[in-house]
Design an enzyme around this catalytic site. Structure first.
Site, PDB file in Angstrom:
ATOM      1  N   ALA A 153      -6.011  12.899 -10.343  1.00  0.00           N
ATOM      2  CA  ALA A 153      -5.297  12.224 -11.410  1.00  0.00           C
ATOM      3  C   ALA A 153      -4.097  11.688 -11.037  1.00  0.00           C
ATOM      4  O   ALA A 153      -3.230  11.458 -11.816  1.00  0.00           O
ATOM      5  CB  ALA A 153      -5.092  13.194 -12.537  1.00  0.00           C
ATOM      6  N   ASN A 174      -0.377  -3.758  -6.156  1.00  0.00           N
ATOM      7  CA  ASN A 174      -0.739  -3.992  -4.776  1.00  0.00           C
ATOM      8  C   ASN A 174      -0.688  -5.252  -4.224  1.00  0.00           C
ATOM      9  O   ASN A 174      -0.758  -5.593  -3.182  1.00  0.00           O
ATOM     10  CB  ASN A 174      -1.909  -3.395  -4.487  1.00  0.00           C
ATOM     11  CG  ASN A 174      -3.289  -3.991  -5.062  1.00  0.00           C
ATOM     12  OD1 ASN A 174      -3.128  -4.768  -5.745  1.00  0.00           O
ATOM     13  ND2 ASN A 174      -4.334  -3.832  -4.636  1.00  0.00           N
ATOM     14  N   THR A 218       0.814  -1.192   0.042  1.00  0.00           N
ATOM     15  CA  THR A 218       0.130   0.088  -0.041  1.00  0.00           C
ATOM     16  C   THR A 218       0.892   1.305   0.085  1.00  0.00           C
ATOM     17  O   THR A 218       2.244   1.375  -0.313  1.00  0.00           O
ATOM     18  CB  THR A 218      -1.093   0.108   1.180  1.00  0.00           C
ATOM     19  OG1 THR A 218      -1.799   1.077   1.117  1.00  0.00           O
ATOM     20  CG2 THR A 218      -0.398  -0.046   2.613  1.00  0.00           C
ATOM     21  N   ASP A 266      -6.845  -3.171  -7.343  1.00  0.00           N
ATOM     22  CA  ASP A 266      -7.901  -2.025  -6.906  1.00  0.00           C
ATOM     23  C   ASP A 266      -8.909  -1.846  -7.763  1.00  0.00           C
ATOM     24  O   ASP A 266     -10.187  -1.739  -7.204  1.00  0.00           O
ATOM     25  CB  ASP A 266      -6.684  -0.784  -6.783  1.00  0.00           C
ATOM     26  CG  ASP A 266      -5.889  -0.661  -5.413  1.00  0.00           C
ATOM     27  OD1 ASP A 266      -6.404  -1.512  -4.461  1.00  0.00           O
ATOM     28  OD2 ASP A 266      -4.787   0.053  -5.360  1.00  0.00           O
ATOM     29  N   LYS A 295       3.282   1.026  -3.798  1.00  0.00           N
ATOM     30  CA  LYS A 295       2.907   0.459  -4.923  1.00  0.00           C
ATOM     31  C   LYS A 295       3.588   0.685  -6.154  1.00  0.00           C
ATOM     32  O   LYS A 295       3.820  -0.278  -6.956  1.00  0.00           O
ATOM     33  CB  LYS A 295       1.399   0.954  -5.299  1.00  0.00           C
ATOM     34  CG  LYS A 295       0.599   0.705  -3.941  1.00  0.00           C
ATOM     35  CD  LYS A 295      -1.020   1.293  -4.476  1.00  0.00           C
ATOM     36  CE  LYS A 295      -2.113   0.991  -3.414  1.00  0.00           C
ATOM     37  NZ  LYS A 295      -3.345   0.864  -3.644  1.00  0.00           N
ATOM     38  N   LEU A 347     -13.171   6.671  -3.006  1.00  0.00           N
ATOM     39  CA  LEU A 347     -12.289   5.504  -2.564  1.00  0.00           C
ATOM     40  C   LEU A 347     -11.723   5.341  -1.113  1.00  0.00           C
ATOM     41  O   LEU A 347     -11.481   4.442  -0.849  1.00  0.00           O
ATOM     42  CB  LEU A 347     -11.044   5.684  -3.569  1.00  0.00           C
ATOM     43  CG  LEU A 347     -11.280   5.594  -4.934  1.00  0.00           C
ATOM     44  CD1 LEU A 347      -9.869   5.517  -5.948  1.00  0.00           C
ATOM     45  CD2 LEU A 347     -12.278   4.715  -5.685  1.00  0.00           C
TER      46      LEU A 347
END
Length: 276
Positions: free
Chosen positions: A129, A87, A62, A103, A66, A216
């Protein structure tokens, strides 16, 4: 223990991954260990080598690891190649390290299976972004939305990212200020704003009738973006807890070849939220 797994991150203290994977193991009758390890970026390569050399079978990675995991993997899945982030690392029988990004598929499964939100022919907006956005674009595009837009404070970053994924559908990058007079069926918050209890300035009327919002991020209390969705009459305004469990289930499947049931684990975590 032979079947040893872990999550690496920094910080990692509050990770729910050990709880989730132990619940999966109990549910599916698998014998394994899973622990959280605090690994700063500068120690990542050494820590990964030590983990696999000492019998580790698989890792979750995490923030902020990543991209480093993407560079470390010997073999990358197509979705990891597109995300430029990994991940999930898995030791192969030949000793190679396979890297995947679960993800995006975790998000899509939570949206479509758990919440019956239609992605096909929909108008989707992603706020932000950065890496979180990049990780979810390809799985969303696989469901053939009508349009996908990326809005970011720095418009050029959104435009560059949109151009990288262009060619399949109408995908556009813009600034938050350019969102006026447009409507979307699904708005996904992929910024880090919720983690600082903040929210980008968004115009009114952005969400279409019967539209949904998805953050998220997740927290014990509804995030500012979840609140924004409810205030703007979202038919569903959701946080990312379901995505967390669904992406973990995909990693578990990669490692163990068994797909666990996610609903009982999501319910367990929701109940834990309610009493904390």
């Amino acid at each position: 223990m032979k079947n040893r797994y872990a999550v690496f991150g920094h910080p990692i203290k509050h990770s729910k991954s050990p709880l989730i994977h132990h619940a999966f193991a109990e549910q599916t009758g698998q014998t394994l260990s899973y622990e959280a390890q605090d690994v700063p970026a500068e120690q990542f390569e050494t820590a990964v080598k030590d983990f696999f050399n000492q019998g580790g079978k698989g890792l979750n990675c995490t923030i902020p690891l990543k991209e480093l995991a993407w560079q470390y993997a010997d073999i990358l899945s197509p979705r990891a190649q597109a995300a430029k982030a990994v991940n999930t690392l898995a030791l192969q029988e030949d000793g190679m390290i396979f890297g995947d990004n679960t993800d995006g598929i975790g998000l899509v499964r939570d949206l479509t299976i758990n919440h019956n939100i239609q992605l096909e022919d929909s108008r989707i907006l992603i706020l932000g972004a950065g890496g979180a956005c990049r990780g979810i674009i390809r799985p969303l595009l696989d469901h053939k939305p009508q349009t996908l837009s990326i809005a970011n404070r720095t418009a050029s970053k959104a435009v560059t990212l949109a151009e990288e994924f262009s060619g399949l559908i109408a995908i556009k990058g813009c600034s938050f200020d350019e969102l006026t007079d447009r409507q979307f069926d699904l708005i996904i918050n992929a910024t880090a704003a919720s983690l600082s209890n903040d929210l980008p300035q968004l115009p009114s009327g952005l969400l279409a009738d019967n539209g949904s919002c998805y953050d998220l991020a997740y927290a014990n209390e509804p995030t500012p973006f979840v609140h924004w969705g409810k205030i703007n009459n979202a038919i569903k305004s959701l946080d990312g807890l379901g995505m967390l469990v669904e992406q973990a289930a995909e990693a578990f499947f990669i490692w163990r070849g068994i797909r666990p049931e996610t609903q009982p684990v999501i319910a367990m975590l929701r109940n834990a939220h309610a009493v904390t």
